[in-house]
Design a protein around this motif. Sequence first.
Motif, PDB file in Angstrom:
ATOM      1  N   GLU A 156      69.774  57.463   0.895  1.00  0.00           N
ATOM      2  CA  GLU A 156      70.729  56.865  -0.035  1.00  0.00           C
ATOM      3  C   GLU A 156      71.141  55.454   0.368  1.00  0.00           C
ATOM      4  N   LYS A 157      71.334  55.229   1.665  1.00  0.00           N
ATOM      5  CA  LYS A 157      71.884  53.944   2.113  1.00  0.00           C
ATOM      6  C   LYS A 157      70.981  53.222   3.102  1.00  0.00           C
ATOM      7  N   LYS A 158      69.720  53.643   3.179  1.00  0.00           N
ATOM      8  CA  LYS A 158      68.803  52.981   4.114  1.00  0.00           C
ATOM      9  C   LYS A 158      67.381  53.088   3.583  1.00  0.00           C
ATOM     10  N   PRO A 159      66.549  52.082   3.862  1.00  0.00           N
ATOM     11  CA  PRO A 159      65.189  52.075   3.311  1.00  0.00           C
ATOM     12  C   PRO A 159      64.188  52.947   4.061  1.00  0.00           C
ATOM     13  N   TYR A 160      64.513  53.304   5.317  1.00  0.00           N
ATOM     14  CA  TYR A 160      63.613  54.140   6.115  1.00  0.00           C
ATOM     15  C   TYR A 160      64.410  55.311   6.690  1.00  0.00           C
ATOM     16  N   VAL A 161      63.732  56.319   7.170  1.00  0.00           N
ATOM     17  CA  VAL A 161      64.425  57.558   7.511  1.00  0.00           C
ATOM     18  C   VAL A 161      65.469  57.391   8.597  1.00  0.00           C
ATOM     19  N   ALA A 162      65.271  56.432   9.519  1.00  0.00           N
ATOM     20  CA  ALA A 162      66.212  56.262  10.617  1.00  0.00           C
ATOM     21  C   ALA A 162      66.957  54.931  10.562  1.00  0.00           C
ATOM     22  N   GLY A 163      66.886  54.233   9.437  1.00  0.00           N
ATOM     23  CA  GLY A 163      67.642  52.992   9.362  1.00  0.00           C
ATOM     24  C   GLY A 163      66.974  51.920   8.530  1.00  0.00           C
ATOM     25  N   ASP A 164      67.230  50.672   8.919  1.00  0.00           N
ATOM     26  CA  ASP A 164      66.762  49.526   8.142  1.00  0.00           C
ATOM     27  C   ASP A 164      65.307  49.170   8.405  1.00  0.00           C
ATOM     28  N   ALA A 165      64.734  49.683   9.483  1.00  0.00           N
ATOM     29  CA  ALA A 165      63.373  49.305   9.860  1.00  0.00           C
ATOM     30  C   ALA A 165      62.465  50.531   9.956  1.00  0.00           C
ATOM     31  N   PHE A 166      61.191  50.303   9.710  1.00  0.00           N
ATOM     32  CA  PHE A 166      60.171  51.344   9.896  1.00  0.00           C
ATOM     33  C   PHE A 166      60.095  51.698  11.374  1.00  0.00           C
ATOM     34  N   THR A 167      60.118  52.992  11.688  1.00  0.00           N
ATOM     35  CA  THR A 167      60.009  53.457  13.067  1.00  0.00           C
ATOM     36  C   THR A 167      59.058  54.647  13.132  1.00  0.00           C
ATOM     37  N   MET A 168      58.898  55.158  14.347  1.00  0.00           N
ATOM     38  CA  MET A 168      58.072  56.352  14.533  1.00  0.00           C
ATOM     39  C   MET A 168      58.613  57.529  13.747  1.00  0.00           C
ATOM     40  N   GLY A 169      59.909  57.495  13.392  1.00  0.00           N
ATOM     41  CA  GLY A 169      60.493  58.573  12.610  1.00  0.00           C
ATOM     42  C   GLY A 169      59.866  58.733  11.243  1.00  0.00           C
ATOM     43  N   ASP A 170      59.334  57.627  10.694  1.00  0.00           N
ATOM     44  CA  ASP A 170      58.723  57.680   9.369  1.00  0.00           C
ATOM     45  C   ASP A 170      57.303  58.232   9.388  1.00  0.00           C
ATOM     46  N   ILE A 171      56.660  58.245  10.547  1.00  0.00           N
ATOM     47  CA  ILE A 171      55.235  58.576  10.595  1.00  0.00           C
ATOM     48  C   ILE A 171      54.945  60.044  10.266  1.00  0.00           C
ATOM     49  N   PRO A 172      55.507  61.013  10.989  1.00  0.00           N
ATOM     50  CA  PRO A 172      55.171  62.407  10.644  1.00  0.00           C
ATOM     51  C   PRO A 172      55.595  62.810   9.238  1.00  0.00           C
ATOM     52  N   ILE A 173      56.833  62.486   8.859  1.00  0.00           N
ATOM     53  CA  ILE A 173      57.271  62.906   7.533  1.00  0.00           C
ATOM     54  C   ILE A 173      56.551  62.107   6.451  1.00  0.00           C
ATOM     55  N   GLY A 174      56.154  60.880   6.752  1.00  0.00           N
ATOM     56  CA  GLY A 174      55.356  60.110   5.796  1.00  0.00           C
ATOM     57  C   GLY A 174      54.022  60.768   5.511  1.00  0.00           C
ATOM     58  N   CYS A 175      53.403  61.311   6.535  1.00  0.00           N
ATOM     59  CA  CYS A 175      52.131  62.028   6.350  1.00  0.00           C
ATOM     60  C   CYS A 175      52.327  63.292   5.525  1.00  0.00           C
ATOM     61  N   GLU A 176      53.416  64.000   5.788  1.00  0.00           N
ATOM     62  CA  GLU A 176      53.670  65.238   5.046  1.00  0.00           C
ATOM     63  C   GLU A 176      53.992  64.945   3.580  1.00  0.00           C
ATOM     64  N   VAL A 177      54.798  63.915   3.337  1.00  0.00           N
ATOM     65  CA  VAL A 177      55.160  63.583   1.963  1.00  0.00           C
ATOM     66  C   VAL A 177      53.954  63.060   1.197  1.00  0.00           C
ATOM     67  N   GLN A 178      53.023  62.397   1.875  1.00  0.00           N
ATOM     68  CA  GLN A 178      51.807  61.963   1.190  1.00  0.00           C
ATOM     69  C   GLN A 178      51.091  63.158   0.567  1.00  0.00           C
ATOM     70  N   ARG A 179      50.989  64.267   1.291  1.00  0.00           N
ATOM     71  CA  ARG A 179      50.353  65.465   0.715  1.00  0.00           C
ATOM     72  C   ARG A 179      51.156  65.981  -0.478  1.00  0.00           C
ATOM     73  N   TRP A 180      52.484  65.988  -0.333  1.00  0.00           N
ATOM     74  CA  TRP A 180      53.353  66.474  -1.408  1.00  0.00           C
ATOM     75  C   TRP A 180      53.181  65.620  -2.655  1.00  0.00           C
ATOM     76  N   MET A 181      53.050  64.316  -2.461  1.00  0.00           N
ATOM     77  CA  MET A 181      52.890  63.407  -3.592  1.00  0.00           C
ATOM     78  C   MET A 181      51.522  63.536  -4.258  1.00  0.00           C
ATOM     79  N   ARG A 182      50.519  63.952  -3.517  1.00  0.00           N
ATOM     80  CA  ARG A 182      49.151  63.945  -4.036  1.00  0.00           C
ATOM     81  C   ARG A 182      48.644  65.296  -4.526  1.00  0.00           C
ATOM     82  N   VAL A 183      49.291  66.390  -4.178  1.00  0.00           N
ATOM     83  CA  VAL A 183      48.836  67.679  -4.723  1.00  0.00           C
ATOM     84  C   VAL A 183      49.259  67.777  -6.191  1.00  0.00           C
ATOM     85  N   PRO A 184      48.477  68.485  -7.011  1.00  0.00           N
ATOM     86  CA  PRO A 184      48.787  68.579  -8.443  1.00  0.00           C
ATOM     87  C   PRO A 184      49.862  69.616  -8.731  1.00  0.00           C
TER      88      PRO A 184
END
Length: 205
Positions: free
Chosen positions: A146-174
């Motif tokens: 809601e108040k930040k562009p990345y999962v752990a704050g204002d900058a891309f970090t390692m926190g975005d990597i695992p969940i980014g991979c998981e959400v990619q599958r969620w976004m791409r399955v029909p």
Amino acid sequence: MLKIWGRVNSVNVKKALWAAEELGLKYERIDAGMEHGVNKTPEYLRMNPTGLVPTIDDDGFTLWESHSIVRYLCAKHSMGKLCPSDLRARADAERWMDWAFTFQSAMRNVFWGLIRTPAEKRDHKAIEEGRVQSARLAEMLERNLEKKPYVAGDAFTMGDIPIGCEVQRWMRVPIERPALPRVQAWFDRLRERPAFRQVVDIPLT
């Protein structure tokens, strides 16, 4: 040179590959798992007794468990950036890294049912239960963004990597997904990253 064992269509291997690409590391990837075999051989099991992928060898140091690999590589090569140096900021990033396995568990029957199972053998009840559960979890991610562009704050970090991979599958399955504008905007930001496009956002198989 860093060696990474694992197949390119594994969501967990993608996490290690994405981290390595973001860090600009030179590495050798060795096919392992499923149709490639290798991961059940005595040689592999000496490195990784779980027999899963990925595994890395970094100048003689072997490590398995995908999130541990991401943490290690980011701490070694990007302390203060991809790996936050502030203790609380790092814990926040790690919280979302660990939560990614919760999302993966919800998505397991959806992904395997729709992508890796013939239509006539699909368990539609399990797929639907996973779809509903993953949607609820994605709503948690929506609130976090809601108040930040990345999962752990204002900058891309390692926190975005695992969940980014998981959400990619969620976004791409029909499947049907709820409208989550903040998750979509975050996902779009990830898609702007060359490393994400190269090793993560590839066709699901």
